[in-house]
Motif scaffolding. Structure first.
Motif, PDB file in Angstrom:
ATOM      1  N   UNK A  30     -36.788 -82.073  79.927  1.00  0.00           N
ATOM      2  CA  UNK A  30     -37.932 -81.862  79.039  1.00  0.00           C
ATOM      3  C   UNK A  30     -38.280 -80.403  78.844  1.00  0.00           C
ATOM      4  N   UNK A  31     -39.277 -79.944  79.607  1.00  0.00           N
ATOM      5  CA  UNK A  31     -39.805 -78.589  79.429  1.00  0.00           C
ATOM      6  C   UNK A  31     -38.752 -77.504  79.642  1.00  0.00           C
ATOM      7  N   UNK A  32     -37.925 -77.673  80.658  1.00  0.00           N
ATOM      8  CA  UNK A  32     -36.917 -76.640  80.923  1.00  0.00           C
ATOM      9  C   UNK A  32     -35.901 -76.567  79.785  1.00  0.00           C
ATOM     10  N   UNK A  33     -35.456 -77.728  79.304  1.00  0.00           N
ATOM     11  CA  UNK A  33     -34.510 -77.753  78.188  1.00  0.00           C
ATOM     12  C   UNK A  33     -35.155 -77.148  76.945  1.00  0.00           C
ATOM     13  N   UNK A  34     -36.420 -77.425  76.737  1.00  0.00           N
ATOM     14  CA  UNK A  34     -37.140 -76.846  75.597  1.00  0.00           C
ATOM     15  C   UNK A  34     -37.171 -75.316  75.717  1.00  0.00           C
ATOM     16  N   UNK A  35     -37.439 -74.814  76.910  1.00  0.00           N
ATOM     17  CA  UNK A  35     -37.430 -73.363  77.123  1.00  0.00           C
ATOM     18  C   UNK A  35     -36.041 -72.786  76.860  1.00  0.00           C
ATOM     19  N   UNK A  36     -35.014 -73.415  77.426  1.00  0.00           N
ATOM     20  CA  UNK A  36     -33.649 -72.925  77.220  1.00  0.00           C
ATOM     21  C   UNK A  36     -33.303 -72.841  75.737  1.00  0.00           C
TER      22      UNK A  36
END
Length: 86
Positions: free
Chosen positions: A17-23
C-alpha cells in the motif's frame, strides 16, 4: 530502478500500500518484486509503456520470474531453494 522485498506478516499490507505508493513517486522506479516468506508466492509489479502498473503473480515453483526492464530471469525454485516451509 528495481526494488525486491521479502514480505512479513506484520508489514505486508504496508509494503503493498503506502510504501508502494511512495516508491511510485520515484521517477526511475520501474519494477517491484514482493516475495512471500511463508508460501510460494511472488508478486511482480512493473510499469508498462502506457504508464500503467501491471501485476504478475507466481505461485508455481516451476515458473520463471522475468524482469521487463533488464534482461534477467530467475526460477521461482531458485528463489525458494533454501526455504523449508515446515
Amino acid at each position: 530502478m528495481i526494488i525486491v522485498e521479502v514480505l512479513s506478516d506484520s508489514i505486508k499490507n504496508y509494503d503493498r500500500g503506502e510504501k508502494f505508493e511512495f516508491y511510485r513517486s520515484i521517477p526511475t522506479f520501474q519494477e517491484y518484486i514482493l516475495i512471500d516468506q511463508y508460501k510460494i508466492h511472488v508478486e511482480h509489479f512493473y510499469i508498462g509503456e502506457n504508464k500503467k502498473w501491471t501485476l504478475v503473480e507466481h505461485n508455481d515453483i516451476n515458473n520463471i520470474l522475468k524482469l521487463t526492464k533488464i534482461n534477467f530471469g530467475i526460477s521461482i525454485k531458485d528463489i525458494y531453494a533454501r526455504i523449508d516451509f515446515e
